[in-house]
Write a protein that holds these residues in place. Structure first.
Motif, PDB file in Angstrom:
ATOM      1  N   ALA A 157       0.819  -1.210   0.000  1.00 37.65           N
ATOM      2  CA  ALA A 157       0.000   0.000   0.000  1.00 37.65           C
ATOM      3  C   ALA A 157       0.855   1.264   0.000  1.00 37.65           C
ATOM      4  O   ALA A 157       0.353   2.355  -0.290  1.00 37.65           O
ATOM      5  N   ASP A 158       2.122   1.130   0.323  1.00 36.25           N
ATOM      6  CA  ASP A 158       3.063   2.253   0.320  1.00 36.25           C
ATOM      7  C   ASP A 158       4.407   1.754  -0.198  1.00 36.25           C
ATOM      8  O   ASP A 158       5.390   1.689   0.523  1.00 36.25           O
ATOM      9  N   PRO A 159       4.462   1.371  -1.490  1.00 29.67           N
ATOM     10  CA  PRO A 159       5.681   0.751  -2.013  1.00 29.67           C
ATOM     11  C   PRO A 159       6.791   1.766  -2.261  1.00 29.67           C
ATOM     12  O   PRO A 159       6.551   2.973  -2.348  1.00 29.67           O
ATOM     13  N   VAL A 160       8.006   1.251  -2.381  1.00 27.90           N
ATOM     14  CA  VAL A 160       9.133   2.088  -2.794  1.00 27.90           C
ATOM     15  C   VAL A 160       8.844   2.578  -4.212  1.00 27.90           C
ATOM     16  O   VAL A 160       8.584   1.769  -5.113  1.00 27.90           O
ATOM     17  N   PRO A 161       8.838   3.883  -4.441  1.00 28.43           N
ATOM     18  CA  PRO A 161       8.464   4.377  -5.768  1.00 28.43           C
ATOM     19  C   PRO A 161       9.566   4.161  -6.803  1.00 28.43           C
ATOM     20  O   PRO A 161      10.755   4.287  -6.503  1.00 28.43           O
ATOM     21  N   SER A 162       9.175   3.838  -8.021  1.00 28.62           N
ATOM     22  CA  SER A 162      10.135   3.776  -9.117  1.00 28.62           C
ATOM     23  C   SER A 162      10.719   5.167  -9.325  1.00 28.62           C
ATOM     24  O   SER A 162       9.997   6.165  -9.296  1.00 28.62           O
ATOM     25  N   PRO A 163      12.025   5.266  -9.564  1.00 23.90           N
ATOM     26  CA  PRO A 163      12.653   6.595  -9.623  1.00 23.90           C
ATOM     27  C   PRO A 163      12.374   7.375 -10.901  1.00 23.90           C
ATOM     28  O   PRO A 163      12.638   8.570 -10.946  1.00 23.90           O
ATOM     29  N   VAL A 164      11.877   6.697 -11.957  1.00 23.04           N
ATOM     30  CA  VAL A 164      11.594   7.410 -13.208  1.00 23.04           C
ATOM     31  C   VAL A 164      10.163   7.108 -13.640  1.00 23.04           C
ATOM     32  O   VAL A 164       9.596   6.063 -13.315  1.00 23.04           O
ATOM     33  N   ALA A 187      12.448   4.032   5.266  1.00 24.75           N
ATOM     34  CA  ALA A 187      12.641   2.975   6.268  1.00 24.75           C
ATOM     35  C   ALA A 187      12.562   1.591   5.657  1.00 24.75           C
ATOM     36  O   ALA A 187      13.068   0.626   6.241  1.00 24.75           O
ATOM     37  N   ASP A 188      11.937   1.470   4.458  1.00 24.78           N
ATOM     38  CA  ASP A 188      11.806   0.159   3.827  1.00 24.78           C
ATOM     39  C   ASP A 188      12.871  -0.091   2.755  1.00 24.78           C
ATOM     40  O   ASP A 188      12.701  -0.943   1.887  1.00 24.78           O
ATOM     41  N   VAL A 189      13.969   0.661   2.831  1.00 24.22           N
ATOM     42  CA  VAL A 189      15.111   0.459   1.939  1.00 24.22           C
ATOM     43  C   VAL A 189      16.368   0.315   2.785  1.00 24.22           C
ATOM     44  O   VAL A 189      16.711   1.219   3.560  1.00 24.22           O
ATOM     45  N   LEU A 190      17.041  -0.823   2.656  1.00 20.79           N
ATOM     46  CA  LEU A 190      18.324  -1.013   3.335  1.00 20.79           C
ATOM     47  C   LEU A 190      19.417  -0.337   2.517  1.00 20.79           C
ATOM     48  O   LEU A 190      19.437  -0.459   1.287  1.00 20.79           O
ATOM     49  N   VAL A 191      20.321   0.349   3.188  1.00 23.18           N
ATOM     50  CA  VAL A 191      21.353   1.140   2.510  1.00 23.18           C
ATOM     51  C   VAL A 191      22.717   0.791   3.092  1.00 23.18           C
ATOM     52  O   VAL A 191      22.903   0.830   4.318  1.00 23.18           O
ATOM     53  N   PHE A 192      23.669   0.474   2.186  1.00 28.70           N
ATOM     54  CA  PHE A 192      25.036   0.166   2.595  1.00 28.70           C
ATOM     55  C   PHE A 192      25.980   0.913   1.653  1.00 28.70           C
ATOM     56  O   PHE A 192      25.941   0.720   0.435  1.00 28.70           O
ATOM     57  N   THR A 193      26.819   1.766   2.223  1.00 26.32           N
ATOM     58  CA  THR A 193      27.696   2.626   1.432  1.00 26.32           C
ATOM     59  C   THR A 193      29.151   2.344   1.766  1.00 26.32           C
ATOM     60  O   THR A 193      29.523   2.255   2.940  1.00 26.32           O
ATOM     61  N   ALA A 194      29.976   2.214   0.717  1.00 29.26           N
ATOM     62  CA  ALA A 194      31.401   1.946   0.897  1.00 29.26           C
ATOM     63  C   ALA A 194      32.161   3.251   1.105  1.00 29.26           C
ATOM     64  O   ALA A 194      31.626   4.352   0.899  1.00 29.26           O
ATOM     65  N   GLU A 195      33.412   3.131   1.487  1.00 29.18           N
ATOM     66  CA  GLU A 195      34.293   4.292   1.551  1.00 29.18           C
ATOM     67  C   GLU A 195      34.565   4.802   0.137  1.00 29.18           C
ATOM     68  O   GLU A 195      34.619   4.013  -0.817  1.00 29.18           O
ATOM     69  N   PRO A 196      34.724   6.118  -0.045  1.00 25.59           N
ATOM     70  CA  PRO A 196      35.055   6.632  -1.373  1.00 25.59           C
ATOM     71  C   PRO A 196      36.355   6.025  -1.896  1.00 25.59           C
ATOM     72  O   PRO A 196      37.287   5.760  -1.128  1.00 25.59           O
ATOM     73  N   VAL A 197      36.401   5.791  -3.205  1.00 28.71           N
ATOM     74  CA  VAL A 197      37.613   5.242  -3.796  1.00 28.71           C
ATOM     75  C   VAL A 197      38.653   6.347  -3.936  1.00 28.71           C
ATOM     76  O   VAL A 197      38.319   7.514  -4.146  1.00 28.71           O
ATOM     77  N   THR A 198      39.909   5.983  -3.811  1.00 32.69           N
ATOM     78  CA  THR A 198      40.992   6.975  -3.884  1.00 32.69           C
ATOM     79  C   THR A 198      41.450   7.217  -5.307  1.00 32.69           C
ATOM     80  O   THR A 198      42.112   8.218  -5.587  1.00 32.69           O
ATOM     81  N   ALA A 232      15.571  -3.631  -1.291  1.00 38.54           N
ATOM     82  CA  ALA A 232      14.178  -3.307  -0.978  1.00 38.54           C
ATOM     83  C   ALA A 232      13.291  -4.436  -1.483  1.00 38.54           C
ATOM     84  O   ALA A 232      13.777  -5.429  -2.024  1.00 38.54           O
ATOM     85  N   SER A 233      11.975  -4.265  -1.318  1.00 37.98           N
ATOM     86  CA  SER A 233      11.030  -5.291  -1.764  1.00 37.98           C
ATOM     87  C   SER A 233       9.977  -4.745  -2.721  1.00 37.98           C
ATOM     88  O   SER A 233       8.970  -5.412  -2.972  1.00 37.98           O
ATOM     89  N   SER A 234      10.192  -3.562  -3.248  1.00 38.87           N
ATOM     90  CA  SER A 234       9.257  -3.016  -4.233  1.00 38.87           C
ATOM     91  C   SER A 234       9.958  -1.962  -5.073  1.00 38.87           C
ATOM     92  O   SER A 234      10.984  -1.398  -4.679  1.00 38.87           O
ATOM     93  N   ASP A 235       9.386  -1.715  -6.232  1.00 36.66           N
ATOM     94  CA  ASP A 235       9.848  -0.714  -7.185  1.00 36.66           C
ATOM     95  C   ASP A 235       8.639  -0.450  -8.083  1.00 36.66           C
ATOM     96  O   ASP A 235       8.509  -0.997  -9.171  1.00 36.66           O
ATOM     97  N   ALA A 236       7.714   0.347  -7.549  1.00 37.29           N
ATOM     98  CA  ALA A 236       6.395   0.490  -8.173  1.00 37.29           C
ATOM     99  C   ALA A 236       6.201   1.917  -8.722  1.00 37.29           C
ATOM    100  O   ALA A 236       6.657   2.877  -8.103  1.00 37.29           O
ATOM    101  N   PRO A 237       5.608   2.046  -9.903  1.00 36.83           N
ATOM    102  CA  PRO A 237       4.839   1.012 -10.595  1.00 36.83           C
ATOM    103  C   PRO A 237       5.582   0.255 -11.680  1.00 36.83           C
ATOM    104  O   PRO A 237       4.930  -0.491 -12.418  1.00 36.83           O
TER     105      PRO A 237
END
Length: 552
Positions: free
Chosen positions: A392-399, A419-430, A508-513
């Motif tokens: 009922a409140d899915p992660v919206p498609s970005p385009v 809150a329904d998107v897990l995010v993991f970010t690496a260190e910037p590359v040198t 995540a578990s959605s990318d709607a529509p």
């Protein structure tokens, strides 16, 4: 089930455009008597020569596919060009039905072409998307006249509805366009533009309202809903079992249909004759041919003709005319490098490439981070992170238009705040990190729901926080339980991560529509009336991201 109130559906109908003054139209008879509208464009020289054939459902005379301009490009280089409306579309006769008539209609059209006075008996085929699929359909018949083909951003399984495979618990996630395509492009002869309200359930009820509004049903939709009839796309047999034809496969890094074409590539490589005849053109484009090197707007065919059509002419010159030229087995672009030139190679991935891996974990402050890991290294540490999937409140498609992703090429940092998107970010590359090849995520996931969609995105995060998509992949898991091991294929890329930028992994578990969200009940996604939130989980210790990279 209670019947929802009927709402007004607005439908815009687009019929055939005016005939091109540069072409002569013929009604070409197929073996069952149905006649297909066919335009012939001839070069200035009258003697017989090789022909380029394109069979498409989007109107041979329409503005969307600009066939007269494409024909002018080919005829100026000495080729005859034949462009045909497929059966049941625009000016062609017959039933409007997806996929099933393209093999033998292609064969019969090839037969007609080689019996014309302007033909030397040699034919190549060219085209994007569905008119890439029609090339494979014709190839499946083994017609002797087909000597080369250039299928772009397409696949033999193009538009195929995801379906569970016996003994397996994963399959592709259903795209919204899967069932909508027969309701717009293949409802009848014209193109019908209308909108579904993806928040109003059941979705199927809106389809019935649409049928009422236009006064007819879609045969293709009815064959696919609620469960698909096994349509024979290739009644003459698999194209991969047919005699091999030289084939130039154009695949876009940001093409939403690329998974089907990479699947074809893997099939071709399993067959020595086809592998010997396959050439790859790997471009930094989306499905609509927008280039990463010129994002933000649709380009005209005149602006992109040499990039769009030049490689095809070069390919046809060799395999239709016998020119002595060396065409590299692989040509590819390195996006974000500032250099749009095609790089040549003998194989893909490149022999010098190797794998780099990262593991998602949590920092001491419970922030998601990516840490380097040796490929194949055993799992270390522990931890499970969870999130709630709510259809009922899915992660919206970005385009708005996934087929033209690079026209928008959005900053996706906002998705990382949900809150329904897990995010993991690496260190910037040198220093610059060049990704060149396949990307995958091996993960262990779980859910308290009856099925689970897993959407994985890999992004480039700039120092100012801007996040742009590099690659993505998704899978549906049936009966996931607490812990299910899955490999998410993120496709291939050629992309330079500049110094100071960082990789970001989101789950995540959605990318709607763009994709029809799982209702959480296990019901058919187009029939579900209610939704139930599901708690999803990712086992960090058993999850690893692997990218193919080039040496410094």
């Amino acid at each position: 089930m209670s019947k929802p109130a009927l709402t007004s559906i607005s439908v815009q109908r687009t019929g055939p455009g005016p005939l091109s003054p540069d072409a002569t139209q013929y009604m070409v008879r197929m073996r069952d008597g149905v006649r297909l509208a066919t335009d012939v464009y001839l070069p200035a020289t009258p003697e017989p020569g090789p022909t380029i054939l394109t069979r498409l459902p989007y109107d041979k005379c329409g503005e969307y596919t600009f066939m007269p301009q494409i024909a002018a490009y080919f005829t100026a280089r000495g080729y005859r060009m034949v462009v045909q409306d497929v059966r049941g579309k625009f000016r062609s006769e017959g039933e409007t039905l997806l996929f099933v008539n393209e093999a033998y209609d292609g064969y019969d059209t090839l037969d007609w072409v080689i019996n014309q006075p302007w033909s030397d008996g040699t034919v190549g085929m060219w085209g994007d998307s569905y008119y890439g699929y029609t090339q494979w359909a014709a190839a499946s018949t083994g017609h002797r006249a087909l000597k080369a083909m250039v299928p772009r951003v397409t696949g033999t399984r193009l538009g195929e509805l995801p379906a569970p495979v016996p003994g397996q618990r994963t399959h592709d996630v259903e795209m919204s366009v899967h069932r909508f395509y027969p309701l717009s492009m293949f409802h009848d002869r014209d193109i019908l533009d209308w909108q579904i309200d993806w928040t109003r359930r059941p979705l199927a009820a809106q389809v019935e309202e649409f049928f009422t509004a236009v006064g007819s049903r879609s045969a293709s939709y009815d064959l696919w809903f609620p469960y698909p009839v096994g349509l024979r796309r290739f009644p003459a047999g698999s194209p991969f079992d047919a005699p091999a034809v030289p084939v130039l496969m154009t695949i876009g890094w940001w093409d939403n249909c690329a998974p089907w074409q990479w699947s074809d590539h893997r099939e071709l490589q399993r067959r020595p004759a086809w592998a010997h005849n396959e050439y790859l053109l790997l471009e930094a484009i989306d499905h609509e041919n927008t280039s990463h090197f010129a994002p933000g707007r649709p380009a005209t065919v005149d602006e992109t003709a040499d990039r769009y059509l030049g490689p095809a002419v070069e390919f046809f010159d060799v395999f239709l005319r016998g020119h002595d030229a060396d065409i590299p087995r692989v040509r590819w672009q390195l996006a974000n490098s500032g250099d749009a030139a095609l790089r040549a190679a003998g194989v893909w991935p490149l022999p010098s490439s190797y794998e780099m891996s990262w593991r998602p974990t949590l920092s001491a402050a419970s922030t998601g981070i990516l840490v380097p890991a040796a490929p194949g290294a055993p799992a270390t540490g522990s931890g499970v992170v969870t999130w709630i999937h709510d259809a009922a409140d899915p992660v919206p498609s970005p385009v708005a238009d996934a087929f033209a992703f690079l026209r928008e090429f959005p900053d996706e940092r906002g998705l990382a705040g949900r809150a329904d998107v897990l995010v993991f970010t690496a260190e910037p590359v040198t220093g610059p990190l060049d990704l060149a090849g396949p990307i995958r995520l091996d993960a262990v996931v779980g859910s308290d729901g009856p099925e689970m969609d897993v959407f994985v995105r890999l992004a480039d995060v700039a120092p100012d926080g801007t996040a742009r998509l590099i690659a993505r992949g998704q899978q549906t898991i049936l009966v996931p339980g607490d812990a299910f091991a899955v490999t998410i294929d993120l496709g291939h890329t050629g992309y330079r991560l500049p110094a100071g930028h960082a990789l970001r992994l989101t789950v995540a578990s959605s990318d709607a529509p763009e994709f029809v969200p799982a209702p959480g009940t296990g019901e058919h996604r187009w029939l579900a009336v209610k939704t139930i939130p599901n708690r999803q989980r990712l086992h960090l210790a058993d999850t690893i991201l692997t990218c193919t990279v080039l040496p410094d």
